[in-house]
Scaffold this motif. Structure first.
Motif, PDB file in Angstrom:
ATOM      1  N   CYS A   1       0.991  -1.232   0.230  1.00  0.00           N
ATOM      2  CA  CYS A   1       0.354   0.399   0.465  1.00  0.00           C
ATOM      3  C   CYS A   1       1.127   1.103  -0.401  1.00  0.00           C
ATOM      4  O   CYS A   1       1.744   1.164   0.961  1.00  0.00           O
ATOM      5  CB  CYS A   1      -0.860  -0.551   1.413  1.00  0.00           C
ATOM      6  SG  CYS A   1      -2.360   1.705   1.393  1.00  0.00           S
ATOM      7  N   GLU A   2       0.678   2.334  -0.986  1.00  0.00           N
ATOM      8  CA  GLU A   2       1.253   3.188  -1.342  1.00  0.00           C
ATOM      9  C   GLU A   2       1.005   4.293   0.377  1.00  0.00           C
ATOM     10  O   GLU A   2       2.173   5.065   0.453  1.00  0.00           O
ATOM     11  CB  GLU A   2       1.191   4.062  -2.090  1.00  0.00           C
ATOM     12  CG  GLU A   2       0.321   4.908  -2.551  1.00  0.00           C
ATOM     13  CD  GLU A   2      -0.550   5.249  -4.113  1.00  0.00           C
ATOM     14  OE1 GLU A   2      -1.373   3.743  -4.296  1.00  0.00           O
ATOM     15  OE2 GLU A   2      -0.141   6.277  -4.250  1.00  0.00           O
TER      16      GLU A   2
ATOM     17  N   LEU B   1     -11.746  -0.619  -7.954  1.00  0.00           N
ATOM     18  CA  LEU B   1     -11.051   0.369  -7.889  1.00  0.00           C
ATOM     19  C   LEU B   1     -11.825   1.890  -8.739  1.00  0.00           C
ATOM     20  O   LEU B   1     -12.617   1.394  -9.673  1.00  0.00           O
ATOM     21  CB  LEU B   1     -10.022  -0.096  -8.401  1.00  0.00           C
ATOM     22  CG  LEU B   1      -8.648  -0.081  -6.754  1.00  0.00           C
ATOM     23  CD1 LEU B   1      -9.202  -1.305  -6.385  1.00  0.00           C
ATOM     24  CD2 LEU B   1      -7.146   0.142  -7.986  1.00  0.00           C
TER      25      LEU B   1
ATOM     26  N   ALA C   1     -10.521   4.302 -11.051  1.00  0.00           N
ATOM     27  CA  ALA C   1      -9.729   4.617 -11.342  1.00  0.00           C
ATOM     28  C   ALA C   1      -9.955   5.516 -12.484  1.00  0.00           C
ATOM     29  O   ALA C   1      -9.702   6.038 -12.981  1.00  0.00           O
ATOM     30  CB  ALA C   1      -8.516   3.569 -12.171  1.00  0.00           C
ATOM     31  N   SER C   2     -11.459   6.451 -12.183  1.00  0.00           N
ATOM     32  CA  SER C   2     -11.423   6.911 -14.151  1.00  0.00           C
ATOM     33  C   SER C   2     -11.493   7.885 -14.605  1.00  0.00           C
ATOM     34  O   SER C   2     -11.077   8.713 -14.737  1.00  0.00           O
ATOM     35  CB  SER C   2     -13.749   6.857 -14.103  1.00  0.00           C
ATOM     36  OG  SER C   2     -13.764   7.995 -12.340  1.00  0.00           O
TER      37      SER C   2
ATOM     38  N   LEU D   1      -7.108   8.484  -8.096  1.00  0.00           N
ATOM     39  CA  LEU D   1      -7.370   6.979  -7.346  1.00  0.00           C
ATOM     40  C   LEU D   1      -8.508   6.849  -6.439  1.00  0.00           C
ATOM     41  O   LEU D   1      -8.014   7.466  -5.036  1.00  0.00           O
ATOM     42  CB  LEU D   1      -6.444   6.749  -7.612  1.00  0.00           C
ATOM     43  CG  LEU D   1      -6.564   4.911  -7.702  1.00  0.00           C
ATOM     44  CD1 LEU D   1      -6.907   4.534  -8.642  1.00  0.00           C
ATOM     45  CD2 LEU D   1      -5.344   3.843  -6.909  1.00  0.00           C
TER      46      LEU D   1
ATOM     47  N   ASP E   1      -9.133   3.564  -4.395  1.00  0.00           N
ATOM     48  CA  ASP E   1      -9.447   2.062  -3.555  1.00  0.00           C
ATOM     49  C   ASP E   1     -10.786   2.201  -2.367  1.00  0.00           C
ATOM     50  O   ASP E   1     -10.252   2.150  -1.470  1.00  0.00           O
ATOM     51  CB  ASP E   1      -7.741   2.004  -3.109  1.00  0.00           C
ATOM     52  CG  ASP E   1      -7.948   0.679  -3.036  1.00  0.00           C
ATOM     53  OD1 ASP E   1      -8.947  -0.287  -2.523  1.00  0.00           O
ATOM     54  OD2 ASP E   1      -7.076  -0.002  -2.777  1.00  0.00           O
TER      55      ASP E   1
ATOM     56  N   ARG F   1     -10.479  -0.550   1.547  1.00  0.00           N
ATOM     57  CA  ARG F   1      -9.583   0.235   1.733  1.00  0.00           C
ATOM     58  C   ARG F   1     -10.413   1.342   3.248  1.00  0.00           C
ATOM     59  O   ARG F   1      -9.841   1.868   3.913  1.00  0.00           O
ATOM     60  CB  ARG F   1      -8.313   1.124   2.239  1.00  0.00           C
ATOM     61  CG  ARG F   1      -7.401  -0.122   0.699  1.00  0.00           C
ATOM     62  CD  ARG F   1      -6.013   1.021   0.722  1.00  0.00           C
ATOM     63  NE  ARG F   1      -5.443   0.232   0.033  1.00  0.00           N
ATOM     64  CZ  ARG F   1      -4.749   0.549  -0.886  1.00  0.00           C
ATOM     65  NH1 ARG F   1      -4.418   2.320  -1.238  1.00  0.00           N
ATOM     66  NH2 ARG F   1      -3.603  -0.147  -1.474  1.00  0.00           N
TER      67      ARG F   1
ATOM     68  N   LYS G   1      -2.631  10.330  -7.982  1.00  0.00           N
ATOM     69  CA  LYS G   1      -1.994   9.135  -9.286  1.00  0.00           C
ATOM     70  C   LYS G   1      -0.910   9.516  -8.796  1.00  0.00           C
ATOM     71  O   LYS G   1      -0.973  10.624  -9.376  1.00  0.00           O
ATOM     72  CB  LYS G   1      -3.420   9.389 -10.251  1.00  0.00           C
ATOM     73  CG  LYS G   1      -4.381   8.775 -10.207  1.00  0.00           C
ATOM     74  CD  LYS G   1      -5.012   8.315 -11.287  1.00  0.00           C
ATOM     75  CE  LYS G   1      -6.243   7.413 -12.099  1.00  0.00           C
ATOM     76  NZ  LYS G   1      -6.363   7.009 -13.331  1.00  0.00           N
TER      77      LYS G   1
END
Lengths: 500, 242
Positions: B100-101, B131, B133-134, B139, B141, B144, B207
């Motif tokens: 996870c970033e 997700l 991501a459009s 982004l 998620d 989480r 992103k």
């Protein structure tokens, strides 16, 4: 030398019924979990030998849908031994995705990380995993045939192994942030440089590491000298080879073009651009293993298998671009008329030459001021497809991704070093079975011979199972007495059938 | 006007209008918390800031400070409950710190370390929410999300956009975005919005940032969350003039 055509019949016994099954499970002192099965007739003659990989990973599937910048960190969780290899191979693929041309600082920090990885992994393999066999003998007392036994009998050698590995891990920590599973390499570059303080910390011990690596090459040579016949012939077979080389033919562990040569040394392709590797390399599946069987397309699935890793790299490059390792390579190639260059146990010697090369490269890089540069990332035009290939400690490693317009990964294929060596490892153990087993009573020491042949490749079985979606499966229902009541088989093309 | 209560036996001064948590943080006393943010109206949903007042328990982020209260917080009985709450949050979502970033900058992870949550404790539910991501720069998620509503509050109260909301009830409650298509690209969210800055976990992400901050320089690499929360605490009561 045994003709490899003799081993083909040992993949599948002609009449498996009524044969006695002997299993080595788990194969010890390798990374990951695997087993070997042998089928023997009543006279203890070997009829079938297979190396099975019994783990299953699935990274290619669950990475689908994830953002591309997550991949270099996520995929390194394939392994705890050489995670840097996956970290960097995925980063190189993502460099293509983001259209990056790396800055000198980024490439050199990554190279430093990779050489630290090579040093620690090779040290771990030679000293911790293999030295018990080579120092005590393949069928020596099993109670002592381990790293604890080596520490007791050869404390200096054991200490050097531990400290060489530690140093490599420190190089990784400085460049990636952590000794295991760091984050230093990112799409288009790196997230940190190497400070002067960090450089000086690493410089302090590097001369000692070069010296110990040189001594380790000496130990590997000595093993051949002391038992020439055994080391030349043990599990030895002829194989095609695959490895990366630099544009001038030099060994390059981080980047280059693909070179494939056949078992007689004839070049099949050279300096091949790996970004369309699938035109030359394809993967076969077999119904008895979770590990795929890659092959060279131009030679076909039956004859196109090949060997990767230190032995291929050292023998097939034109030279090694650091002086001590190049000198060691020349001695290796010339030794006893070149006998070690095709020997399965020659892997160990070649591996130590590479460890010396890695130590020399680290020393060279630490003096390069580009490591302290501040231009860390360089991004260009976005692409849909990315392929990253490096020479990992165990051999050529291929990462291949497709990313959609929303930055999500839609496809992933990993061809891992150990997977390339799948058929070669099976060949090695079949040769050993022919050399040592036929007609003899099975003992632990005899079974260890099989493991010694596998260990020569330094396989990482946990990294290597990627037959996702094509995985052949067999399900058996047994009664309380162990008798089979029913069974079902799924073949590699996805069709189901009831087994007799 | 200033008065006092006792927190774990230590006298804490407070000013009228402060909650127990606000007064404690302003006085340099840490009470673990997750859904509280000094810039927003208290929410009282995560319950990590629960304290004992005599035989009662109360969320300290919504409990008004009163003179003479005897409050317990740093006791094992409460910390054990807090550990369980953190374990439940981890089990409900896909909090895979290794890839996870947000790792190193994540409040949930930092609280896990600070409260010494060493085991999962519960069977993971492994939600499988696609997700979003459009949006070209952002982004989402959803796997989480801990339902803290900080993004909901930030988008509504500060950005004036109401991009986010919670939908469903009980175990099916989940984060949604305010667009007929259900996709973030069709909202008016922008990178500079407050809602982009408040997610305590890794749901709302800019992103292409990924792992660009090296290990050692991330927020909670520096100092534990218990120390950093005190830095963030306003020294004046909410709404008071500076």
């Amino acid at each position: 030398m045994i003709d490899t055509t003799n081993t083909k019949s040992l993949e599948t016994a002609a009449h498996p019924e009524n044969l006695r099954r002997v299993a080595i499970e788990p194969v010890s002192r390798v990374e990951g979990h695997g087993k070997v099965t042998l089928l023997l007739d009543e006279s203890n003659r070997v009829q079938q030998v297979r190396l099975h990989i019994v783990e299953f990973r699935g990274f290619e599937k669950f990475i689908q849908g994830r953002p591309y910048w997550e991949a270099p960190v996520m995929v390194q969780r394939l392994c705890g031994i050489c995670p840097v290899s996956h970290h960097i191979a995925a980063s190189k693929a993502m460099d293509m995705i983001v259209g990056a041309t790396l800055t000198p600082t980024a490439e050199k920090v990554r190279r430093l990380m990779h050489y630290g990885q090579m040093l620690q992994s090779h040290a771990l393999h030679f000293f911790h995993l293999c030295s018990p066999d080579s120092l005590f003998g393949f069928d020596s007392d099993v109670a002592k045939r381990n790293i604890v036994g080596v520490v007791a009998a050869y404390p200096d050698i054991a200490k050097q192994g531990v400290l060489l590995r530690k140093y490599g891990q420190e190089v990784i920590r400085v460049t990636a942030g952590k000794r295991v599973h760091g984050t230093g390499s990112i799409p288009g570059g790196v997230n940190k440089n190497v400070s002067l303080e960090e450089r000086d910390y690493l410089l302090k011990d590097i001369d000692q590491m070069v010296e110990w690596s040189k001594a380790a090459v000496g130990i590997a040579r000595q093993l051949f000298e002391q038992n020439l016949d055994l080391y030349n012939n043990f599990g030895t077979f002829k194989a095609h080879t695959l490895n990366l080389v630099r544009a001038d033919g030099a060994m390059d562990l981080y980047h280059g073009g693909l070179r494939a040569r056949d078992m007689d040394g004839k070049t099949l392709f050279d300096h091949y651009d790996y970004s369309h590797y699938w035109d030359e390399i394809f993967e076969d599946v077999k119904n008895w293993s979770y590990m795929k069987f890659p092959f060279l397309r131009r030679l076909g699935p039956d004859d196109g298998w090949y060997r990767v890793g230190p032995l291929s790299r050292v023998t097939q490059c034109d030279f090694i671009p650091t002086p001590l390792a190049n000198q060691a390579r020349k001695a290796f190639m010339a030794f006893n008329g070149g006998s070690a260059t095709g020997a399965t146990l020659g892997f160990h010697w070649a591996r130590m030459i590479e460890m010396l090369h890695a130590a020399e490269l680290i020393r060279e890089l630490l003096h390069d001021p580009d490591l302290q540069g501040n231009e860390l990332v360089n991004i260009g035009q976005r692409q849909e497809r990315g392929v990253g290939v490096i020479e990992a400690p165990r051999g050529t490693l291929i990462h291949h991704y497709k990313v959609d317009e929303h930055d999500q990964i839609t496809r992933c294929n990993l061809i891992v070093s150990t997977t390339h060596n799948n058929q070669a490892m099976n060949e090695a153990i079949r040769v050993v079975a022919l050399q040592y087993f036929d007609g003899r009573e099975i003992t632990e020491g005899l079974l260890n011979h099989i493991e010694v042949a596998i260990r020569a490749f330094d396989p990482c079985l946990s990294c290597a199972t990627h037959a996702l979606g094509k995985m052949p499966l067999e399900v058996e229902v047994l009664d309380a007495a162990g008798e089979r009541l029913s069974s079902l088989s799924r073949s590699s093309d996805g069709t189901f059938s009831a087994l007799a | 006007m200033s008065d006092t209560f006792h927190l774990d036996g230590v006298e804490v001064k407070f000013e009228h209008g402060q909650t127990v948590l606000q007064a404690a943080l302003a006085a340099g006393k840490y009470i673990p918390h997750l859904c509280y943010h000094p810039e927003f109206k208290p929410h009282g949903s995560c319950k990590l800031c629960t304290v004992k007042i005599g035989s009662r328990t109360a969320a300290s982020c919504t409990m008004p400070a009163e003179t003479g209260l005897e409050i317990e917080s740093g006791i094992e009985e409460l910390n054990a409950l807090r550990r369980t709450l953190v374990q439940m949050l981890f089990a409900e979502g896909n909090h895979f710190c290794p890839s996870c970033e947000k790792s190193g900058n994540c409040m949930l992870q930092a609280l896990g370390y600070d409260l010494e949550v060493h085991t999962a404790g519960f069977r993971h539910q492994y939600p499988d929410r696609p997700l979003d991501a459009s949006h070209p720069d952002i982004l989402l998620d959803f796997n989480r999300c801990i339902l803290c509503e900080l993004c909901v509050r930030a988008s509504g109260e500060v950005d004036g956009k109401n991009v986010f909301a919670l939908s469903g009830r009980g175990a099916t409650k989940h984060l949604i975005v305010n667009a007929a298509s259900g996709q973030l690209k069709d909202t008016d969210i922008a990178l500079g919005d407050k809602a982009m800055q408040v997610c305590p976990v890794g749901v709302i992400l800019k992103k292409r940032i990924g792992f660009s901050i090296p290990i050692g320089e991330r927020r909670y690499d520096q100092r534990p969350i218990s120390a950093q929360a005190l830095d963030d605490a306003p020294r004046k009561p909410a709404g008071a003039k500076p």
